[in-house]
Design an enzyme around this catalytic site. Structure first.
Site, PDB file in Angstrom:
ATOM      1  N   GLY A  17       0.848  -1.203   0.000  1.00  0.00           N
ATOM      2  CA  GLY A  17       0.000   0.000   0.000  1.00  0.00           C
ATOM      3  C   GLY A  17       0.877   1.244   0.000  1.00  0.00           C
ATOM      4  N   GLU A 216     -12.969  16.247  17.061  1.00  0.00           N
ATOM      5  CA  GLU A 216     -12.502  16.609  15.720  1.00  0.00           C
ATOM      6  C   GLU A 216     -13.426  17.667  15.138  1.00  0.00           C
ATOM      7  OE1 GLU A 216     -10.905  12.878  13.454  1.00  0.00           O
ATOM      8  OE2 GLU A 216     -12.754  12.317  14.457  1.00  0.00           O
ATOM      9  N   HIS A 240      -8.628   3.751  20.181  1.00  0.00           N
ATOM     10  CA  HIS A 240      -7.866   4.876  20.733  1.00  0.00           C
ATOM     11  C   HIS A 240      -8.279   5.248  22.162  1.00  0.00           C
ATOM     12  CE1 HIS A 240      -6.483   5.174  16.700  1.00  0.00           C
ATOM     13  NE2 HIS A 240      -7.541   5.774  16.226  1.00  0.00           N
TER      14      HIS A 240
END
Ligand code: NAP
EC number: 1.1.1.49
Length: 483
Positions: A17, A216, A240
């Site tokens: 990738g 965010e 997270h």
């Protein structure tokens, strides 16, 4: 203060990738910065691998552009870029096919550390592991790095662990969670376990509650179809936020080594009390002048997926009995801010009286945008006028303490990739941790799906739905401002 950069051993790092978004924005710019810092040995090599038909020169041009775009101008050394690019190679390869594998096998050198970064969709992890094995490209000392999402529930995570385990030992598998690579997160462990000041107070006797916020400002952007199948619980909380909670709540490990640390984190996840699905606040952002609504973003007018979540958790053990942990995360909120706040209890008796004012000690661990830690302490307001108390932050921000050297602090990806080469798994998730985290989240997600609950709408640019504030208010607490 002179920073000590210790070069790692020679390596071949293959990035499957290597033409993707993550490689372009994080992995390759990060490697360039480690190169500039002098951490890459002379004979380290980086090999990009993907299906696109490129040769070495075309790949180097791609990486030059990535460095141009994603490394800050003051952190670039134009004279060094060609030297960095000369370490790069490219192989056209299909994870599911046969083409390219012999060429890759021929490129790998003996006597260097072979690492393989799986920066591709998780559906390809098994194919990559199998082909690396079949073509004798991976040896017993090789490492693989796998990206999130690591499964979408317990059974898929178990299946993924089992697939990888067919060809690699647990000690070779590096499940990355870039939050763990942040300087402040490691500093949290240094502060907790390197000082006598904090640990005696680090329990329910002295800590009123703990808040973990990851806010965010952006919406789901181009990831709509992936995100709508995940939601904030799978995309942020299961990995997270859970990892941050573990580091805050865990018992002191006997040593700072991978298994000692991860054993303690696992115990925290296993000690989490179950939460009823309806006790969790879920939200979905609405449209505003700056952007479409969540449902428009994901092109699913009936979506029941949450873009915001707030919840109260209990860690059921002696240390934390009675101290709630509040977690929240969301998109399109007021500011981009990630922090952990340890809110200590009031002093048991105020000798100054109410008129002096009263403040609580709060240890704030800020992960972004400006990494740092502050401890709020109460002092006398200077000057005449009697005893009035004010709250001042004791600043442990790196920029202050380390001066220009703080510019050299590697970002999370850089540090974690170097840890892979060093063979240090401390900051990576172990398979059983990931499975334990899914075991805790699965019943909640299943409960939402069974009930068909719709998330509460919230205005973009706010702190999320009103119900999130209520979660705190009804217990006489409040969230810290998102700013
Ligand atoms: P992406 O931009 O879609 O890139 C995917 C990469 O995989 C490309 O280089 C693509 O190149 C290659 N690829 C696709 N199919 C392949 C195949 N059959 N054989 C070999 N290579 C193949 O994805 P990404 O955003 O970089 O994400 C990569 C991984 O990181 C995903 O697991 C994602 O969930 C995770 N992740 C990404 C981010 C992020 O910020 N982007 C953050 C956290 C986690 P070709 O088309 O040329 O083959």
């Amino acid at each position: 203060m002179v920073s000590r950069i210790i070069p790692v051993d020679p390596f071949d790092l293959v990035i499957f990738g290597g033409t993707g978004d993550l490689a372009r924005r994080k992995i390759l710019p990060g490697l360039y910065r480690r190169f500039l810092a002098g951490q890459m040995p002379e004979d380290a090599r980086i090999i990009g691998a993907a299906r696109s038909e490129l040769d070495d020169d075309a790949y180097r041009a791609f990486v030059r552009d990535a460095v141009d775009e994603f490394v800050r101008p003051d952190r670039k050394d134009v004279g060094q870029i060609d030297a960095f690019l000369s370490r790069l190679h490219y192989v056209t390869i299909d994870a599911k096919g046969t083409g390219g594998w012999q060429e890759l096998a021929g490129l790998m050198r003996d006597g260097v550390i072979r690492s393989f970064y799986f920066s591709v969709a998780p559906g390809l992890f098994g194919d990559l592991a199998e082909r690396l094995h079949d073509h004798d490209i991976a040896d017993a000392d090789s490492r693989i790095v796998v990206e999130k999402p690591f499964g979408r529930d317990l059974s898929s995570a178990k299946a993924l662990n089992a697939t990888l385990a067919e060809h690699f030992n647990e000690s070779q598998i590096y499940r990355i969670d870039h939050y763990l690579g942040k300087e402040t997160v490691q500093n949290l462990m240094a502060v907790r376990f390197g000082n006598v000041l904090f640990e005696p107070l680090w329990n329910s006797q002295y800590v009123d509650h703990i808040q973990i916020t990851v806010a965010e400002t952006v919406g789901v952007g181009g990831r709509g179809s992936y995100y709508d199948r995940s939601g904030a619980m799978r995309d942020m909380v299961q990995n997270h936020l859970m990892q941050l909670l573990c580091l805050i709540a865990m018992e002191p490990p006997s040593r700072f080594n991978p298994d000692a640390v991860r054993d303690e984190k696992l115990k925290v996840i296993r000690a989490l009390e179950p939460v009823e699905p309806y006790q969790i606040v879920r939200g979905q952002y609405q449209a505003d002048a700056d952007g479409p609504s969540y449902r428009e973003d994901v092109e699913n007018p009936r979506s029941l997926t949450e873009s915001f979540i707030a919840m109260k958790l209990h860690v059921s053990n002696w240390r934390w009995a009675g101290t709630p942990f509040y977690l929240r995360t969301g998109k399109r909120l007021r500011a981009r801010a990630s922090e952990i706040a340890v809110v200590f209890k009031d002093a048991p008796h105020s000798i100054f009286g109410d008129e002096a004012g009263h403040h609580r000690n709060i240890l704030t661990i800020r992960l972004q945008p400006d990494e740092g830690m502050t401890l709020g302490v109460t002092i006398k307001e200077p000057g005449p006028g009697g005893m009035r108390l004010i709250d001042v932050p004791l600043d442990m921000t790196f920029a202050e303490a380390l001066g220009p050297e703080s510019e050299e602090i590697p970002d999370a990806y850089e540090r974690l990739i170097m840890d892979v080469i060093r063979g240090n798994q401390t900051l990576f998730m172990r398979g059983d941790e990931v499975e334990a985290a899914w075991s805790w989240t699965d019943p909640i997600i299943e409960g939402w799906e069974a009930r068909g609950d719709a998330p509460k709408p919230y205005e973009p640019g706010t702190a999320g739905p009103e119900e999130s504030q209520m979660l705190m208010h009804r217990e006489g607490r409040r969230w810290r401002e998102i700013r």
